[in-house]
Design an enzyme around this catalytic site. Structure first.
Site, PDB file in Angstrom:
ATOM      1  N   ASP A   1     -49.780   8.642  20.390  1.00  0.00           N
ATOM      2  CA  ASP A   1     -48.773   9.124  19.440  1.00  0.00           C
ATOM      3  C   ASP A   1     -48.191  10.421  19.974  1.00  0.00           C
ATOM      4  OD1 ASP A   1     -47.451  10.203  17.065  1.00  0.00           O
ATOM      5  OD2 ASP A   1     -48.587   8.684  15.958  1.00  0.00           O
TER       6      ASP A   1
ATOM      7  N   SER B   1     -41.291  -6.476  10.102  1.00  0.00           N
ATOM      8  CA  SER B   1     -40.849  -6.034   8.782  1.00  0.00           C
ATOM      9  C   SER B   1     -40.118  -7.154   8.071  1.00  0.00           C
ATOM     10  CB  SER B   1     -39.913  -4.840   9.002  1.00  0.00           C
ATOM     11  OG  SER B   1     -39.005  -4.706   7.935  1.00  0.00           O
TER      12      SER B   1
ATOM     13  N   TYR C   1     -32.115  -0.830  12.368  1.00  0.00           N
ATOM     14  CA  TYR C   1     -33.585  -0.891  12.317  1.00  0.00           C
ATOM     15  C   TYR C   1     -34.060  -2.337  12.208  1.00  0.00           C
ATOM     16  CZ  TYR C   1     -38.107  -1.228  10.060  1.00  0.00           C
ATOM     17  OH  TYR C   1     -39.384  -1.619   9.739  1.00  0.00           O
TER      18      TYR C   1
ATOM     19  N   LYS D   1     -36.322  -5.062  14.807  1.00  0.00           N
ATOM     20  CA  LYS D   1     -37.509  -5.880  14.496  1.00  0.00           C
ATOM     21  C   LYS D   1     -37.236  -7.354  14.811  1.00  0.00           C
ATOM     22  CE  LYS D   1     -40.164  -2.520  13.343  1.00  0.00           C
ATOM     23  NZ  LYS D   1     -41.268  -2.134  14.215  1.00  0.00           N
TER      24      LYS D   1
ATOM     25  N   TYR E   1     -44.277  -6.661   7.417  1.00  0.00           N
ATOM     26  CA  TYR E   1     -44.648  -5.870   6.238  1.00  0.00           C
ATOM     27  C   TYR E   1     -43.529  -5.918   5.221  1.00  0.00           C
ATOM     28  CZ  TYR E   1     -47.277  -3.375   9.925  1.00  0.00           C
ATOM     29  OH  TYR E   1     -48.050  -3.041  11.001  1.00  0.00           O
ATOM     30  N   PHE E   2     -43.926  -5.998   3.973  1.00  0.00           N
ATOM     31  CA  PHE E   2     -42.946  -5.776   2.922  1.00  0.00           C
ATOM     32  C   PHE E   2     -42.901  -4.257   2.704  1.00  0.00           C
ATOM     33  CE2 PHE E   2     -41.075  -9.850   1.743  1.00  0.00           C
ATOM     34  CZ  PHE E   2     -41.638 -10.573   2.783  1.00  0.00           C
TER      35      PHE E   2
END
Ligand code: UDP
Length: 340
Positions: free
Chosen positions: A33, A127, A152, A156, A180-181
């Site tokens: 990171d 996503s 964005y 994805k 992911y929601f």
């Protein structure tokens, strides 16, 4: 001991996943990171909660040589969980280059280096935004993807395509793309939660920052959508539930339960909650009153989306456990701790 590399380990979902990995598996966890949208102090919080100090490589994933250097040191890596990416819909609308450059380059680099080092298990943060605007809800994994509503979301969609292409070419590579929601909430201890470096644009941190007085009032973006109360509908899911799903996805891949080396799985609760309902849930759970004003629709937003949970239950043996009130309460506990 086998190692799992978590990219974006100081980020919101990354840090919660590391906590659950430490507490529920025997892997050694290493993070990559560069704190571009997170704080180094998150590593202290992980340590406070788990008693384990994670080693973090502070490198930019757009620097392939730097990733190669990590793999020169880390010789026991069995899997990658790739969270590190930019993730704000409105920011991506303002600055598509930042999103295209970072999200594609970093994915390609970590993927190439993983393959070169025979690391064959790769969990990808995708996503629900890949679906675009969908008429038929709940949305399942077989739904044809519509036009991406933001740069964005496009990163994805293309990220998934890249991974699919690689799994076609490299039969040893196993990818689980988790769509992911809306992950929200904070660790039950109140010691870790969402802490973006930049001003938050996601609903729940905006709500908690408004309740604590950082913002005088908040905006509800759009009250004239064709939904039950006019505001957008999303599928909110507790971040710890999401974190636990990553452990299931790793097990699924490593123990070869996947029937295909490229799997796409939704992570949602199956319930749609509107922005107004989310505000009410926060108020009911915490007893705090929120001041909000209705603003025009936000560019890049889809009207309504929530998940079909059949595949995650069947393939991963996983489902969401926490209610929206529990999510709000945990986020509020975290916001209050931040103020101390
Ligand atoms: N939202 C809002 N006010 C805010 C932030 C978000 O009304 O200050 C709305 C946003 O328009 C969307 C929903 O809340 O309908 C969820 O937005 P978020 O950014 O959390 O997630 P995403 O857009 O990625 O689904």
């Amino acid at each position: 001991m086998k190692t799992i590399i978590v990219t974006g380990g100081a980020g919101y979902i990354g840090s919660h996943t590391i906590i659950e990995l430490i507490e529920n598996t025997n892997y050694r966890i290493v993070s990559i990171d560069n704190f571009s949208n997170s704080y180094e102090s998150t590593l202290d919080r992980i340590e406070e909660i788990t008693g384990v100090r994670i080693h973090n490589y502070n490198i930019d994933l757009c620097d392939k040589e730097a990733i190669n250097n990590v793999f020169e040191i880390e010789k026991n890596v069995i899997g990658i969980i790739h969270f590190a990416a930019f993730k704000s819909v409105p920011e991506s609308v303002d600055n598509p280059y930042k999103y295209f450059h970072n999200n594609f380059e970093s994915l390609l680099n970590i993927l190439e280096v993983s393959l070169a080092n025979q690391v064959n298990h790769f969990i990808f943060s995708s996503s629900c935004s890949v679906y675009g605007n969908i008429n038929k809800l709940p949305v399942n994994e077989d739904t044809t993807l519509n036009k991406a509503e933001s740069p964005y979301a496009y990163t994805k969609q293309v990220g998934e395509e890249i991974l699919k292409t690689y799994t076609n070419k490299f039969s040893n590579l196993n990818v689980v793309a988790l769509r992911y929601f809306n992950p929200v909430g904070a660790h039950s201890s109140g010691l870790n939660g969402e802490l973006p470096l930049n001003k938050p644009t996601s609903l729940v941190p905006v709500i908690t920052q408004t309740a604590i007085g950082i913002n005088k009032q908040m905006a509800v973006f759009g009250a004239d959508y064709a939904t039950r109360d006019g505001s957008c509908i999303r599928d909110y899911i507790h971040v710890t539930d999401i974190a636990l799903a990553h452990i299931k996805a790793l097990e699924y891949s490593i123990s070869k339960k996947n029937t295909c080396n490229y799997a796409v799985i939704n992570l949602g609760s199956g319930k749609g909650v509107s922005v107004f309902e989310a505000i009410t849930a926060f108020e009911n759970a915490t007893g705090e009153k929120l001041k909000f004003v209705v603003h025009p629709k936000r560019e890049g937003d889809v009207e309504a989306i929530f998940s079909d949970t059949t595949k995650s239950e069947k393939e991963l043996n996983w489902k969401a456990t926490k209610t929206i009130e529990e999510m709000m309460l945990s986020a509020w506990k975290w916001e209050q701790n931040l103020k101390k």
